[in-house]
Design an enzyme around this catalytic site. Sequence first.
Site, PDB file in Angstrom:
ATOM      1  CE1 TYR A   1      25.589  30.288  42.377  1.00  0.00           C
ATOM      2  CE2 TYR A   1      24.885  28.000  43.300  1.00  0.00           C
ATOM      3  CZ  TYR A   1      24.660  29.463  43.193  1.00  0.00           C
ATOM      4  OH  TYR A   1      23.183  29.727  43.833  1.00  0.00           O
TER       5      TYR A   1
ATOM      6  CG  ASP B   1      27.939  33.059  43.423  1.00  0.00           C
ATOM      7  OD1 ASP B   1      28.238  33.277  44.520  1.00  0.00           O
ATOM      8  OD2 ASP B   1      26.703  33.227  42.662  1.00  0.00           O
TER       9      ASP B   1
ATOM     10  CG  HIS C   1      26.907  37.600  39.846  1.00  0.00           C
ATOM     11  ND1 HIS C   1      27.963  37.333  41.729  1.00  0.00           N
ATOM     12  CD2 HIS C   1      26.351  37.051  40.312  1.00  0.00           C
ATOM     13  CE1 HIS C   1      26.669  36.618  42.181  1.00  0.00           C
ATOM     14  NE2 HIS C   1      25.589  36.158  41.592  1.00  0.00           N
TER      15      HIS C   1
END
Length: 304
Positions: A126, A166, A287
């Site tokens: 992330y 991400d 998401h």
Amino acid sequence: MQILMRALSRPPFGNYRVWWSLADSKYAGTALFVKKCFQPKKVSFSIDQKEVNCTFFKLQFAHALLEHVSRMTEWQNGKWVHVADSSSWIKGQSTNILLLFLASKHEPEGRVILAEFESFRLLNTYVPNNGWKDEETSFQRRRKWDKRMLEFVVQSSDKPLIWCGDLNVSHEEIDVSHPEFFSAAKHNGYVPPNKEDCGQPGFTLAERRRFGGILKEGKLVDAYRLLHKEKDMEGGFSWSGNPIGKYRGKRMRIDYFIVPEALKDRIVACEIHGQGIELKGFYGSDHCPVSLELSETSSSSNQS
């Protein structure tokens, strides 16, 4: 909590070991699920690749830790799946014990799980959000991360790297639904002094330029964009804004599978599993899952 525990005790989860880097209670953590016949040589929790001390917990004694995990997704058609707050999956064969693996030290910026296998490395991250201001916890934090990431991919060229998660950047205009909207976005009227830092976090010129540099220097390829050359307004974005208000229908592709140029001919499919303004396939998150399928190098290989 009981629903989550039941889900983790049933197939396919019972056939996996889990490596979990827990960040904090607000943003949950990053998880790596690997079938037990297909174990990594090493798992670490930093792009600095420093050794960490780790502790194993039997799943039935890990309830308190699992309270930090806010969102998960389902195994989809035997493929690797990523979903925000962030999960990676490896395909393999079945066994029957599940353990939770918790590192005692975690990446201070972003969330990281780095798994090294015999023939490749899998990095799940992330990436820290860029934020809106030129301050230590915003632009400066992201610049430092991108610099470290560039150094990591260059230094890791001895073995193919698959990078997913991400990544909090939309590389090109094709990767956002409304380029003009995101380019002009402001927070409380603030305008950064550097024009390249203006706009929606994840779509500033500075972030996009740095991301392009990482791909170029690391000889890496965006798997989804390699296969999908045209803009897909229905299903080509992995993040969607609040369905109520000015961000309704405003979407970005910020979740990726990045593969080495040397493996690009083995990409069978890379798909985004959510679509539309009404967020079909987003499972309650902002998401949606993204999956990658690679072909095997030979009939005896099962590392796809």
